[in-house]
Structure formats: structure tokens, C-alpha cells
Design a protein around this motif. Sequence first.
Motif, PDB file in Angstrom:
ATOM      1  N   ALA A   1       0.837  -1.205   0.000  1.00 38.03           N
ATOM      2  CA  ALA A   1       0.000   0.000   0.000  1.00 38.03           C
ATOM      3  C   ALA A   1       0.871   1.254   0.000  1.00 38.03           C
ATOM      4  CB  ALA A   1      -0.938  -0.015   1.198  1.00 38.03           C
TER       5      ALA A   1
ATOM      6  N   VAL B   1      -4.356   1.382  -3.978  1.00 37.49           N
ATOM      7  CA  VAL B   1      -4.167   0.029  -3.476  1.00 37.49           C
ATOM      8  C   VAL B   1      -5.221  -0.228  -2.413  1.00 37.49           C
ATOM      9  CG1 VAL B   1      -2.610  -1.541  -2.264  1.00 37.49           C
ATOM     10  CG2 VAL B   1      -1.683   0.095  -3.904  1.00 37.49           C
ATOM     11  N   THR B   2      -5.909  -1.354  -2.523  1.00 37.38           N
ATOM     12  CA  THR B   2      -6.890  -1.756  -1.523  1.00 37.38           C
ATOM     13  C   THR B   2      -6.343  -2.968  -0.799  1.00 37.38           C
ATOM     14  OG1 THR B   2      -8.696  -1.000  -2.945  1.00 37.38           O
ATOM     15  CG2 THR B   2      -9.262  -2.519  -1.177  1.00 37.38           C
ATOM     16  N   THR B   3      -6.355  -2.924   0.517  1.00 35.33           N
ATOM     17  CA  THR B   3      -5.891  -4.069   1.300  1.00 35.33           C
ATOM     18  C   THR B   3      -7.080  -4.720   1.994  1.00 35.33           C
ATOM     19  OG1 THR B   3      -5.452  -2.707   3.240  1.00 35.33           O
ATOM     20  CG2 THR B   3      -3.635  -3.025   1.698  1.00 35.33           C
ATOM     21  N   ARG B   4      -6.929  -6.008   2.276  1.00 32.25           N
ATOM     22  CA  ARG B   4      -8.018  -6.740   2.916  1.00 32.25           C
ATOM     23  C   ARG B   4      -7.427  -7.939   3.641  1.00 32.25           C
ATOM     24  NH1 ARG B   4     -13.600  -8.421   0.049  1.00 32.25           N
ATOM     25  NH2 ARG B   4     -14.507  -9.524   1.799  1.00 32.25           N
ATOM     26  N   CYS B   5      -7.916  -8.195   4.832  1.00 32.79           N
ATOM     27  CA  CYS B   5      -7.489  -9.356   5.605  1.00 32.79           C
ATOM     28  C   CYS B   5      -8.626 -10.377   5.574  1.00 32.79           C
ATOM     29  CB  CYS B   5      -7.176  -8.940   7.040  1.00 32.79           C
ATOM     30  SG  CYS B   5      -6.596 -10.308   8.047  1.00 32.79           S
TER      31      CYS B   5
END
Length: 71
Positions: free
Chosen positions: A2, A12-16
Amino acid sequence: MAERGDGLDVEVTTRCCHGKPYVEIISYADEVDADLIVLGYHGHSHSKGDQIGSVTDRVVQNAGRPVLVAT
């Protein structure tokens, strides 16, 4: 990633997620209607550099959309 994206002016997309990695990757790609999934060639468990990683292999086999495998 990111931070690198921010430095390049790229969104940028982050995901857990929790679960089987290949299932989660495909589910997320379906959720956002991704044009392309980009994955690395091999994962942490492979000592040989000539074998595709198991998660990448499963995504390629099951995604139903384009997958770019980067070395």
C-alpha cells in the motif's frame, strides 16, 4: 505494498481474510468483479524455483477470469 502504491500514485486496496487462500482470493475477485488477478509464481513452501505455488495453481485452475502469474 500500500505504501509503495501511494508513492507511485496508484490506488491500493488491502483486505485481511480468513480461510483457504485460493478460495478467498477468488471470492474477493468475484466480489469486486476484478479484470485480472495477479499472483506470484511460487510461495513460501516451495524450495524448487521451477514449481508453481499451490495457491497460485489453484487460483489459475478455478478463477474463471484472467490470472497473471509473475516471477
